[in-house]
Design a protein around this motif. Sequence first.
Motif, short mmCIF file in Angstrom:
data_model
loop_
_atom_site.label_atom_id
_atom_site.label_comp_id
_atom_site.label_asym_id
_atom_site.label_seq_id
_atom_site.Cartn_x
_atom_site.Cartn_y
_atom_site.Cartn_z
N SER A 161 0.81 -1.21 0.00
CA SER A 161 0.00 0.00 0.00
C SER A 161 0.84 1.26 0.00
O SER A 161 0.34 2.34 -0.20
CB SER A 161 -0.91 0.01 1.22
OG SER A 161 -0.11 -0.01 2.38
N GLU A 178 3.28 3.86 -4.86
CA GLU A 178 2.30 4.64 -5.63
C GLU A 178 2.71 4.88 -7.07
O GLU A 178 2.00 5.50 -7.83
CB GLU A 178 2.04 5.99 -4.95
CG GLU A 178 1.07 5.85 -3.79
CD GLU A 178 0.78 7.18 -3.15
OE1 GLU A 178 1.06 8.22 -3.78
OE2 GLU A 178 0.25 7.18 -2.04
N THR A 207 1.88 11.88 -14.93
CA THR A 207 2.15 10.77 -14.01
C THR A 207 3.65 10.54 -13.97
O THR A 207 4.29 10.45 -15.00
CB THR A 207 1.47 9.49 -14.55
OG1 THR A 207 0.11 9.77 -14.84
CG2 THR A 207 1.54 8.37 -13.53
N THR A 262 -9.03 -3.97 -13.97
CA THR A 262 -9.82 -4.86 -13.14
C THR A 262 -9.07 -6.18 -13.04
O THR A 262 -8.61 -6.72 -14.03
CB THR A 262 -11.17 -5.15 -13.84
OG1 THR A 262 -11.78 -3.90 -14.18
CG2 THR A 262 -12.11 -5.91 -12.94
N GLU A 263 -8.94 -6.69 -11.81
CA GLU A 263 -8.24 -7.97 -11.64
C GLU A 263 -9.13 -9.12 -12.09
O GLU A 263 -10.33 -9.15 -11.80
CB GLU A 263 -7.87 -8.17 -10.16
CG GLU A 263 -6.72 -7.28 -9.73
CD GLU A 263 -6.42 -7.46 -8.25
OE1 GLU A 263 -6.78 -8.52 -7.69
OE2 GLU A 263 -5.85 -6.54 -7.65
N ASP A 321 -5.30 3.33 -20.46
CA ASP A 321 -4.65 3.34 -19.14
C ASP A 321 -3.17 2.99 -19.21
O ASP A 321 -2.47 3.03 -18.20
CB ASP A 321 -5.35 2.35 -18.20
CG ASP A 321 -6.79 2.76 -17.91
OD1 ASP A 321 -7.03 3.95 -17.73
OD2 ASP A 321 -7.65 1.87 -17.89
N GLN A 331 3.05 0.84 -12.56
CA GLN A 331 3.55 -0.52 -12.49
C GLN A 331 3.87 -1.04 -13.89
O GLN A 331 3.35 -0.56 -14.88
CB GLN A 331 2.44 -1.41 -11.90
CG GLN A 331 1.97 -0.97 -10.54
CD GLN A 331 2.24 -1.97 -9.48
OE1 GLN A 331 2.28 -3.15 -9.76
NE2 GLN A 331 2.43 -1.54 -8.26
N SER A 369 -0.96 2.99 -15.20
CA SER A 369 -1.37 3.67 -13.97
C SER A 369 -1.70 2.62 -12.91
O SER A 369 -2.47 1.69 -13.16
CB SER A 369 -2.61 4.51 -14.22
OG SER A 369 -2.45 5.30 -15.36
N LYS A 370 -1.17 2.83 -11.72
CA LYS A 370 -1.28 1.82 -10.67
C LYS A 370 -2.73 1.44 -10.35
O LYS A 370 -3.04 0.31 -10.02
CB LYS A 370 -0.61 2.32 -9.40
CG LYS A 370 -0.58 1.29 -8.28
CD LYS A 370 0.13 1.81 -7.05
CE LYS A 370 -0.18 0.95 -5.86
NZ LYS A 370 0.39 -0.40 -5.96
N PHE A 371 -3.63 2.39 -10.40
CA PHE A 371 -4.99 2.11 -9.94
C PHE A 371 -5.93 1.77 -11.09
O PHE A 371 -7.13 1.68 -10.91
CB PHE A 371 -5.52 3.28 -9.12
CG PHE A 371 -4.66 3.54 -7.92
CD1 PHE A 371 -4.60 2.62 -6.89
CD2 PHE A 371 -3.89 4.68 -7.83
CE1 PHE A 371 -3.79 2.83 -5.78
CE2 PHE A 371 -3.07 4.91 -6.72
CZ PHE A 371 -3.03 3.98 -5.69
#
Lengths: 94, 94, 94, 94, 94, 94, 94
Positions: free
Chosen positions: A29, A32, B72, A72-73, A88, A35, A67-69
Motif C-alpha cells: 500500500s 504509488e 504521471t 480490473t483484476e 490506461d 507498475q 497507472s497503478k490504480f
Amino acid sequence: MLKPLGDRVIVEVVEQEEKTSSGIVLPDSAKEKPQEGKVIAVGSGRVTENGDKVALEVSEGDTVVYSKFAGTEVEKDGKEYLVLRENDILAVVQ
Amino acid sequence: MLKPLGDRVIVEVVEQEEKTSSGIVLPDSAKEKPQEGKVIAVGSGRVTENGDKVALEVSEGDTVVYSKFAGTEVEKDGKEYLVLRENDILAVVQ
Amino acid sequence: MLKPLGDRVIVEVVEQEEKTSSGIVLPDSAKEKPQEGKVIAVGSGRVTENGDKVALEVSEGDTVVYSKFAGTEVEKDGKEYLVLRENDILAVVQ
Amino acid sequence: MLKPLGDRVIVEVVEQEEKTSSGIVLPDSAKEKPQEGKVIAVGSGRVTENGDKVALEVSEGDTVVYSKFAGTEVEKDGKEYLVLRENDILAVVQ
Amino acid sequence: MLKPLGDRVIVEVVEQEEKTSSGIVLPDSAKEKPQEGKVIAVGSGRVTENGDKVALEVSEGDTVVYSKFAGTEVEKDGKEYLVLRENDILAVVQ
Amino acid sequence: MLKPLGDRVIVEVVEQEEKTSSGIVLPDSAKEKPQEGKVIAVGSGRVTENGDKVALEVSEGDTVVYSKFAGTEVEKDGKEYLVLRENDILAVVQ
Amino acid sequence: MLKPLGDRVIVEVVEQEEKTSSGIVLPDSAKEKPQEGKVIAVGSGRVTENGDKVALEVSEGDTVVYSKFAGTEVEKDGKEYLVLRENDILAVVQ
C-alpha cells in the motif's frame, strides 16, 4: 485463455520489490508509482463513431507501464491478470 | 527506453531553484507556477472519431512548459520522468 | 519566446487601475470584471474530430477581453504572461 | 468596439422597471424572469467537428430574450454590455 | 425468450463457489472478483453517430467475464438472467 | 411575437385543474405529472456536428406533453409562455 | 392518442403481483426488478450527428422489459402510461 474485448488488454503484473533508501521493504500500500506488466492478449480495437475499427498500439509480449490504480483484476486457471483499457497504458518499455 | 502511447509525451523535468525576493529558497510545495521540461519521447498521436491519426505538435528535444499538477511520474533506469498528455502542455520554448 | 500549443493563446495582461466612484483604489481581489490583454503569440489551432485543423480567430497584436479567472500564469525572462484557450476569450477590441 | 468570438453575441441590456401588483418597485435581486437585450455585435459562428462554420441565427439590432443568469458582464467606454453564447438566447422578439 | 436491444447481451450467471485458503465458503457479499457468465442472446449492435450499425464481438454460447457490479437482473420463466452492455464485458473465455 | 432559437419551442401552458379522488382541488405544488401545452412557435432546428440543420418534429398548433420542470418562463405582452427545448417534449397529443 | 418524439416509446405497464416465497404480497415499493410493459406507440427515431434518422428497434405491440426507475408517467384519457427512451428498454420478450 482470455480474449479481451474492444480496446482492452490483458496484462500479467510484474511485481517489483521496492525498498526505501535505508533498505526497508515497503508493503504494497505504500507504493504509488505506475507498475510494469507484460501484455498477454490484446482486443481487436475500438470502433470510432465513423464505424472504423482502430487497432491497438500495443502487441502481445510488450512490456508496458500503466497507472497503478487502473484496470480490473481477473483470475484464470489460478493465475491473476489485469484487464486494462489501452488508454490506461502510459508507455511501452523498449 | 519508454515509448509513450497515443497523444502522450515523456518529459524530463527541468528543476528550477526558486528564491523569494528576499533570497529565501522555496521548498517544493510552495512553487505553483508551471514547470519546464525537455521532451524525451513522443507518442504516435491520437486517433480522431474519423479514424485519422493526428501527429503531435511537439517533438523530441523540445523544451516545453506544462501545468504543474499534470501527468504521471514514471521511473526508469533510476531516473524520474513525467508522462504527459499533449493537452497538458501549454507552450514550447523557442 | 513561447509558442502556445493547439487552440492556446499567450497574452500580456493589461493592468487596469480601478477606482470606486469615491476614488478609492480597489485592491486586486475586489475586481471581478473581465480583463484586457494583448495577444503575444497564437497556437496553430485545434484539430476537429474530422481531422481538420481550425485556425484561431485572434491574431498576434490583438487586444482581447477574457474571463478574469481563465488561463494559467507563465513566467518567461522575468515577465508574466497568461496562457489562455481561445474559448476563454470573449471578444476582440477593435 | 468589441467583436465577440465564435458563437458569442454582445448585448446591451434593456432594463425593465418591475412593479408588484401593489405598485412596489422590486429591487434587482427580486427579479427572476428572463431579460431582454439588444444585439450590438455577433461572432462569426461556431466551428462544428466537421470543420464547417455555422453562422449565428441572431443579427445585429435584434431584440432578444435570454436567461437572466447567463453571460459575462463587460464594460467598454463607460457602458455595460453582456457577452452571451447564442445558446443562452431563448428567442428573438419580432 | 428475451431479445436484448442495441449493444446489450443477456447472460446466464455461472455461480462460482468460493473458498478461502482455510476452506471457509465465502458468502456472496465477500466476493469482489469479476464473474463468469454464458451468453444467451445478443442485441443487434449499437448505431454510431455515422449511422452505421456495429455488430457485437460476443456471440451466443460464449463464456464471458464481466465486472461484478455491471448489468441489471432480469427474471424470465423462473430463471434469473443478467442484461449487460457489451462494454461491461471484459473478455471472452476461449 | 417571440421566435425561438435553434431546437427551442414556445408553448402556452394548458392549466389543468386537478382534484384528488375525494374531490379536493390540489394546489399547484402538489401536481407532479407532466403538463400539456400548445405550441405557439418553433425554432428553425438544431445544427448537427455534420453541419446539417435538423427541423423540429413538432409544429405550431400542436398540443404537446412535456416534463413538468422543464423550460424557462417568458412573459410577453402580459401573457406567460414557456420556452422548451424539443428534447423536453415527451409526446404530441393526436 | 399520444405520439412520442424522437427515440421515445409509450408503454402500458403490465402490473405483476409479486409474492415472497411465504406467500406475502409485496407492496409496490419493495419490488426492485425490471418491469414489463406493452409498447403502445413509438417515436420516429433519433437523429445522429451525421443527420441520419435511426428508426427504433421496438415496434407497437411488443412486450418489453425496462429498468424499473426509467421513464416519465403520463396520464391520458384516465389511463396511465410510461414514456421511455428506447435506451431504457433492456429487451423485447419473444
